[in-house]
Design an enzyme around this catalytic site. Structure first.
Site: not given
Lengths: 303, 273
Positions: A18, A42-43, A66, A125, A160, A212, A239, A260
């Site tokens: 997402s 996307k949420s 981000n 998030c 999640k 990542g 990652g 992602g």
């Protein structure tokens, strides 16, 4: 390379995570054509959100940061735009979040009307204030899970989880007992990068989520611990940028792997790249199916 | 097969404004004395940079000047970000990422159709073309820029109010040019999307290849945020320059765009915010 996740057939185990590109029907179809096994939207929540001011993302040596602040058109508008999600070329996972338990439920209900293959519940998030701390409280996470499950019928639900807690096993156990069909592990980890010239954090939101390569060992550890704790499948996210990364995640116990930040590193060809690298590794090691290596890191520990 | 992906970085590089050129009322070009990406490879005409004004915002800006030792972008004071930009002085600092996107392909003899501040996106293209014919339109005389810069070029100017050049639209002039001039082999355009849509339609009608530079809201500039999607195209990496052939297949071109939230709206509503 095909897998079955909560009864959903995926052509391969890669799932777009997402927050990356999953914003329109045509972007989903594009990623399907490029080889993604499934796509996570996307949420979305009950309201339209602009998200944070820019800069909201950049890549620093070793990872990606981000602080987009969950921008989104809102579930009502998404219902108009998407109409339905089950007529697309690949399975679509609808991602939702809310500020209150009731909102999680009502957004989940509206999302279910779009007929996604699965609903992912974002309670974690790292650059968003939900009002309540759903990401570190097993009891609250269980309540969210029950509320969402109550509203979505037979559509499988994945919760999640955040890596920023002491005991991810307790979280995993709590959501499994509350009825979760899967766990997506993990969300980004909170972090900050400061620009030396201007003496200020680079992100407008100051704090963002690290993803990542820098996140991968944390994600592998979380998947490993969750696999020891629950029976429901895990979407190992964090990652994964190569076939070997994906194999590592599966050895930790993941059924599917979320992709992602790797889209930043390799473009949308990344799904094919990762699958080819996985196949090549499997051939080299004479492994015929992913089932043969799923969770194998645990078995070796037991020997 | 495997690349060390974690070496790839995209962090704003804080750079000092070397000089500011006032192009017109509320329109300034900001020059930086450096190559963009640390290499000696100049950016492609049509590429853009992400410009970070700390504490305000970060937005895509077209590279409007590019020489061996400096580059610039040109901003027109419209919203809070560009208003803050145009208050900056020489010596102030900005964060720059890029260059990003796919630019124009060079083909001569060419005609460039520019509307308003869209001329900034085709400025370095004009520098590289061989004596292109420029059709340039703005609302009125006050908005015209780069007139000195292109004084040696053949330039047909239009203004909506007739205060300079011909009264009317660039596309009216383009029709005249296309129906009389058989030597033009390529048309380039940047400006209001309604204008570009008309230019593309005319090029299809006259069977002349064309390229247009699109503008969309962008957060990342490198193809992950998805805010700049136009149908199945990601403007920041597949574009911003697209061929007329591609654009004529996109139903959203000249019709809709996405707000910062990702909600799809008409172009008119998009330009209001």
């Amino acid at each position: 390379m095909n897998i079955t996740l909560c009864g959903i057939r995926l052509q391969n185990p890669t799932i777009l995570a997402s927050g990356i590109l999953g914003v329109t029907k045509e972007s989903i179809d594009r990623l399907g054509k490029k080889g993604a096994g499934a796509v996570t939207l996307k949420s979305l929540c009950h309201e339209e959100r602009k998200g944070n001011p820019n800069p909201t993302m950049f890549a620093y040596p070793g990872g990606f940061l981000n602080g987009v602040g969950l921008p989104g058109q809102g579930i009502e508008s998404a219902c108009t735009e998407f109409e339905r999600l089950d007529d697309l070329s690949i399975p679509v996972i609808g991602s939702i979040f809310g500020y209150t338990l009731e909102q999680f439920g009502s957004v989940a209900k509206k999302m279910s009307s779009l007929k996604p293959a699965m609903i992912e519940v974002d309670i974690s998030c790292p650059h968003m204030d939900y009002g309540q701390v759903y990401d570190a409280d097993p009891a609250l996470a269980a309540k969210v899970t029950k509320e969402v499950k109550r509203n979505v019928g037979k559509i499988p639900v994945s919760i999640k989880l955040s890596p920023k807690i002491y005991d991810i096993k307790a979280m995993a156990k709590a959501v499994e007992e509350a009825g979760a069909d899967a766990i997506t592990a993990i969300n980004a980890y909170p972090g900050m990068v400061i620009d030396l010239e201007t003496c200020r954090p680079l992100l407008a939101s100051k704090i963002g989520g690290i993803s990542g390569p820098a996140l991968k060992p944390i994600a592998v550890k979380c998947v490993y611990e969750i696999y020891e704790t629950v029976k429901i499948p895990i979407i190992g996210t964090g990652g994964v940028t190569s076939g070997k990364d994906a194999i590592e995640m599966i050895m930790a116990g993941a059924t599917a792997v979320g992709i992602g930040t790797a889209v930043y590193y390799h473009g949308d060809e990344v799904f094919l790249k990762i699958c080819e690298e996985m196949e090549s590794w499997m051939k080299e090691h004479k492994i015929s199916s992913l089932d043969a290596i799923r969770g194998c890191a645990h078995q070796q520990q037991k020997k | 097969m495997e690349t060390n992906c974690s070496c790839k970085t995209d962090v704003p590089r804080v750079m000092t404004i070397h000089r500011i050129l006032e192009e017109g009322k509320g329109q300034c070009s900001f020059f930086f004395k450096s190559f963009l990406n640390g290499s000696n490879k100049p950016p492609q005409p049509g590429q853009f940079v992400m410009v970070w004004l700390p504490g305000v915002d970060e937005k895509p800006m077209a590279i409007s000047y590019s020489t061996d030792n400096e580059f610039a972008f040109t901003a027109q004071s419209v919203g809070p970000f560009t208003q803050a930009l145009t208050r900056l002085k020489r010596g102030d600092r900005l964060g720059i990422r890029g260059p990003y996107g796919k630019g124009f392909t060079i083909k001569n003899p060419a005609c460039v159709v520019a509307g308003g501040v869209g001329i900034a996106s085709v400025a370095t293209l004009i520098d590289q073309l061989q004596d292109p014919l420029i059709i340039y339109g703005t609302r009125s005389k006050a908005q015209l820029i780069y007139l000195q810069r292109y004084k040696k070029q053949e330039m047909l100017i239009t203004t909506d109010d007739g205060s300079h050049g011909k009264k009317g639209f660039t596309t009216d002039v383009l029709v005249e040019v296309l129906s009389s001039n058989k030597t033009i082999k390529m048309i380039y355009t940047c400006g209001p999307e309604i204008m570009m849509k008309k230019v593309v339609a005319l090029c299809m009608q006259y069977m002349i290849p064309c390229e247009a530079s699109l503008e969309r809201y962008m957060s990342c500039g490198f193809g992950v945020c998805g805010k700049c999607m136009v149908n199945d195209k990601i403007t920041c990496i597949d574009g911003p320059v697209f061929s007329g052939k591609v654009l004529s297949t996109l139903s959203e071109f000249g019709a809709t765009a996405r707000l910062k939230s990702g909600r799809k709206v008409s172009l008119a509503e998009h330009h209001k915010v």
